[in-house]
Design a protein around this motif. Structure first.
Motif, PDB file in Angstrom:
ATOM      1  N   MET A 185       0.833  -1.209   0.000  1.00  0.00           N
ATOM      2  CA  MET A 185       0.000   0.000   0.000  1.00  0.00           C
ATOM      3  C   MET A 185       0.866   1.257   0.000  1.00  0.00           C
ATOM      4  N   ILE A 186       1.855   1.274   0.871  1.00  0.00           N
ATOM      5  CA  ILE A 186       2.715   2.458   0.967  1.00  0.00           C
ATOM      6  C   ILE A 186       3.471   2.688  -0.338  1.00  0.00           C
ATOM      7  N   MET A 187       4.108   1.640  -0.860  1.00  0.00           N
ATOM      8  CA  MET A 187       4.909   1.793  -2.076  1.00  0.00           C
ATOM      9  C   MET A 187       4.020   1.975  -3.303  1.00  0.00           C
ATOM     10  N   GLY A 188       2.833   1.353  -3.277  1.00  0.00           N
ATOM     11  CA  GLY A 188       1.896   1.565  -4.375  1.00  0.00           C
ATOM     12  C   GLY A 188       1.395   2.992  -4.418  1.00  0.00           C
ATOM     13  N   GLN A 189       1.080   3.558  -3.260  1.00  0.00           N
ATOM     14  CA  GLN A 189       0.669   4.958  -3.207  1.00  0.00           C
ATOM     15  C   GLN A 189       1.785   5.883  -3.692  1.00  0.00           C
ATOM     16  N   LYS A 190       3.011   5.537  -3.362  1.00  0.00           N
ATOM     17  CA  LYS A 190       4.154   6.334  -3.822  1.00  0.00           C
ATOM     18  C   LYS A 190       4.449   6.128  -5.309  1.00  0.00           C
ATOM     19  N   ARG A 191       3.777   5.132  -5.918  1.00  0.00           N
ATOM     20  CA  ARG A 191       4.055   4.764  -7.309  1.00  0.00           C
ATOM     21  C   ARG A 191       5.547   4.473  -7.474  1.00  0.00           C
ATOM     22  N   ALA A 192       6.107   3.829  -6.453  1.00  0.00           N
ATOM     23  CA  ALA A 192       7.556   3.653  -6.395  1.00  0.00           C
ATOM     24  C   ALA A 192       8.089   2.832  -7.563  1.00  0.00           C
ATOM     25  N   GLY A 193       7.347   1.796  -7.958  1.00  0.00           N
ATOM     26  CA  GLY A 193       7.823   0.960  -9.054  1.00  0.00           C
ATOM     27  C   GLY A 193       7.906   1.721 -10.359  1.00  0.00           C
ATOM     28  N   ALA A 194       6.864   2.473 -10.678  1.00  0.00           N
ATOM     29  CA  ALA A 194       6.852   3.241 -11.918  1.00  0.00           C
ATOM     30  C   ALA A 194       7.952   4.295 -11.908  1.00  0.00           C
ATOM     31  N   LEU A 195       8.137   4.961 -10.781  1.00  0.00           N
ATOM     32  CA  LEU A 195       9.177   5.977 -10.692  1.00  0.00           C
ATOM     33  C   LEU A 195      10.572   5.352 -10.766  1.00  0.00           C
ATOM     34  N   ASN A 196      10.722   4.145 -10.191  1.00  0.00           N
ATOM     35  CA  ASN A 196      11.996   3.432 -10.327  1.00  0.00           C
ATOM     36  C   ASN A 196      12.302   3.139 -11.785  1.00  0.00           C
ATOM     37  N   ARG A 197      11.278   2.717 -12.535  1.00  0.00           N
ATOM     38  CA  ARG A 197      11.489   2.428 -13.956  1.00  0.00           C
ATOM     39  C   ARG A 197      11.846   3.702 -14.728  1.00  0.00           C
ATOM     40  N   THR A 198      11.231   4.833 -14.343  1.00  0.00           N
ATOM     41  CA  THR A 198      11.561   6.107 -14.981  1.00  0.00           C
ATOM     42  C   THR A 198      13.028   6.464 -14.744  1.00  0.00           C
ATOM     43  N   ILE A 199      13.471   6.300 -13.503  1.00  0.00           N
ATOM     44  CA  ILE A 199      14.872   6.613 -13.172  1.00  0.00           C
ATOM     45  C   ILE A 199      15.824   5.705 -13.940  1.00  0.00           C
ATOM     46  N   ARG A 200      15.499   4.421 -14.019  1.00  0.00           N
ATOM     47  CA  ARG A 200      16.368   3.486 -14.736  1.00  0.00           C
ATOM     48  C   ARG A 200      16.478   3.828 -16.223  1.00  0.00           C
ATOM     49  N   ASN A 201      15.439   4.485 -16.725  1.00  0.00           N
ATOM     50  CA  ASN A 201      15.457   4.882 -18.132  1.00  0.00           C
ATOM     51  C   ASN A 201      16.020   6.288 -18.332  1.00  0.00           C
ATOM     52  N   GLY A 202      16.656   6.829 -17.282  1.00  0.00           N
ATOM     53  CA  GLY A 202      17.342   8.099 -17.422  1.00  0.00           C
ATOM     54  C   GLY A 202      16.598   9.305 -16.922  1.00  0.00           C
ATOM     55  N   GLY A 203      15.366   9.094 -16.418  1.00  0.00           N
ATOM     56  CA  GLY A 203      14.569  10.217 -15.947  1.00  0.00           C
ATOM     57  C   GLY A 203      14.688  10.428 -14.447  1.00  0.00           C
ATOM     58  N   TRP A 204      13.751  11.176 -13.927  1.00  0.00           N
ATOM     59  CA  TRP A 204      13.732  11.434 -12.480  1.00  0.00           C
ATOM     60  C   TRP A 204      12.290  11.369 -11.998  1.00  0.00           C
ATOM     61  N   ARG A 205      11.619  12.495 -11.888  1.00  0.00           N
ATOM     62  CA  ARG A 205      10.217  12.462 -11.482  1.00  0.00           C
ATOM     63  C   ARG A 205       9.254  12.573 -12.665  1.00  0.00           C
ATOM     64  N   GLU A 206       9.797  12.669 -13.864  1.00  0.00           N
ATOM     65  CA  GLU A 206       8.954  12.877 -15.043  1.00  0.00           C
ATOM     66  C   GLU A 206       8.245  11.567 -15.387  1.00  0.00           C
ATOM     67  N   SER A 207       7.010  11.432 -14.940  1.00  0.00           N
ATOM     68  CA  SER A 207       6.282  10.181 -15.130  1.00  0.00           C
ATOM     69  C   SER A 207       4.793  10.458 -15.052  1.00  0.00           C
ATOM     70  N   GLU A 208       4.018   9.656 -15.779  1.00  0.00           N
ATOM     71  CA  GLU A 208       2.564   9.776 -15.682  1.00  0.00           C
ATOM     72  C   GLU A 208       2.067   9.387 -14.298  1.00  0.00           C
ATOM     73  N   CYS A 209       2.924   8.745 -13.507  1.00  0.00           N
ATOM     74  CA  CYS A 209       2.546   8.328 -12.152  1.00  0.00           C
ATOM     75  C   CYS A 209       2.910   9.368 -11.097  1.00  0.00           C
ATOM     76  N   TRP A 210       3.486  10.487 -11.515  1.00  0.00           N
ATOM     77  CA  TRP A 210       3.752  11.561 -10.571  1.00  0.00           C
ATOM     78  C   TRP A 210       2.478  12.400 -10.419  1.00  0.00           C
ATOM     79  N   PRO A 211       2.120  12.880  -9.237  1.00  0.00           N
ATOM     80  CA  PRO A 211       2.936  12.882  -8.021  1.00  0.00           C
ATOM     81  C   PRO A 211       2.752  11.613  -7.191  1.00  0.00           C
ATOM     82  N   ALA A 212       3.764  11.331  -6.393  1.00  0.00           N
ATOM     83  CA  ALA A 212       3.652  10.253  -5.412  1.00  0.00           C
ATOM     84  C   ALA A 212       2.591  10.631  -4.384  1.00  0.00           C
ATOM     85  N   ARG A 213       1.931   9.614  -3.840  1.00  0.00           N
ATOM     86  CA  ARG A 213       0.812   9.840  -2.941  1.00  0.00           C
ATOM     87  C   ARG A 213       1.108   9.289  -1.551  1.00  0.00           C
ATOM     88  N   GLU A 214       0.277   9.688  -0.597  1.00  0.00           N
ATOM     89  CA  GLU A 214       0.433   9.226   0.775  1.00  0.00           C
ATOM     90  C   GLU A 214      -0.628   8.184   1.110  1.00  0.00           C
TER      91      GLU A 214
END
Length: 332
Positions: free
Chosen positions: A121-150
């Motif tokens: 729940m915590i990591m899903g709300q943060k959209r951590a997986g999607a943001l991790n994939r964005t970072i691995r592809n050279g990005g940072w917070r630029e993602s359709e899953c931003w913003p992270a949630r609480e």
């Protein structure tokens, strides 16, 4: 007075994961132990050879079903403890007809599944997986899953006030969430005692920010989370499944995920593993883990609970977690 005989059938390769020396000592304090000597969990033939002198049997994942043939070879059998999730696939109706006490260790697993689910729940709300994939592809917070949630203050819908569901409600208390629960076996007063409000499934789906599944899989619940449920869910909602994959109509879920409407964090799916070409493997708004919410590496608390329960049985006391045939519609 001679000690009762307890057969351990889990297979030698599983001892390090399931049994500490302390549990063996505890069992030997009131019983004589006999062991299935094979590396793998006991087959039907192994059980027939091992159980003629057994008063109780300890089973776990992979052990063969105790069917009528096995029971006919085990005239002394009085109790069984299953160290695992569902006991359904390990027993037959005749066990209940013969009055054999069937006990589950699932409350121990429920605690670990609930802990993992809270993390999902915590990591899903943060959209951590999607943001991790964005970072691995050279990005940072630029993602359709931003913003992270609480997680804090969100409305959480619990489908199934099972042992896991109840543990989740307890774990959510510090986050000050509003808890809705759907469970046909739970009344409104029971829900209030849990700190939740009882609602019907469609109302839960409409109102929740997080939908978390904790129901058993049976004829009434199979594909209960279907296109009608998805249609009323909020955009940006999170669906968490650490119960059974077949609770969800997976094609209907994939269709909604492909629209980008919500996020899913799945410990289970149907089939397992997902097909090689399943969109669940590639969609950015899905996180998958391989059915690991329950204990995997250290499951020794299961044996500790099994020893406690068998000691109660042979003292003439009632076990705490006896399973009856009538409970089968309400357990996994």
């Amino acid at each position: 007075m001679s000690k009762p005989v307890i057969a351990i059938t889990i297979g030698k390769k599983n001892y390090n994961r399931l049994i500490r020396d302390e549990e063996i000592t505890k069992l030997e304090s009131f019983a004589t132990l006999i062991h299935h000597e094979g590396e793998e969990p006991a087959t039907k033939e192994d059980l027939i050879k091992l159980l003629p002198e057994a008063d109780a049997v300890i089973t776990s994942w992979g052990v063969a079903r105790i069917d009528k043939d096995v029971l006919d070879a085990a005239p002394r059998l009085k109790a069984m403890v299953h160290m695992g999730g569902s006991v359904k696939r390990n027993v037959c109706d005749e066990m209940f007809e013969r009055g054999i006490i069937v006990i589950g260790s699932s409350p121990v697993l429920a605690e670990t599944v609930a802990e993992t689910t809270l993390g999902m729940m915590i990591m899903g709300q943060k959209r951590a997986g999607a943001l991790n994939r964005t970072i691995r592809n050279g990005g940072w917070r630029e993602s359709e899953c931003w913003p992270a949630r609480e997680l804090r203050h969100k409305t959480v819908g619990i489908v199934g006030a099972s042992q896991v569901g109840r543990n989740i409600i307890r774990l959510l208390e510090p986050f000050r969430c509003h808890i809705l629960v759907y469970d046909p076996y739970l009344d409104e007063e029971g829900a209030r005692e849990l700190g939740a409000r009882k609602v019907e499934l469609m109302e839960l789906a409409r109102r929740c920010d997080i939908l978390s599944l904790h129901a058993p899989l049976n004829a009434h619940t199979e594909k209960m989370i279907n296109k009608d449920v998805f249609a009323v869910m909020k955009d940006e909602a999170l669906i968490v499944n650490s119960a059974r994959g077949d609770l969800i109509d997976e094609p209907a879920m994939i269709e909604e995920l492909q629209k980008g409407r919500f996020y899913a964090y799945l410990d289970v799916c149907a089939p397992e593993p997902p097909a090689a070409d399943s969109p669940l493997r590639t969609l950015n708004n899905v996180d998958l883990i391989p059915h690991i919410a329950g204990c995997i590496e250290d499951c020794t608390d299961l044996t500790d609970r099994a020893a406690e329960e068998l000691e109660r049985v042979f003292k003439g006391e009632k076990p705490l977690y006896r399973i009856t045939k009538q409970m089968f519609d309400r357990i996994s």
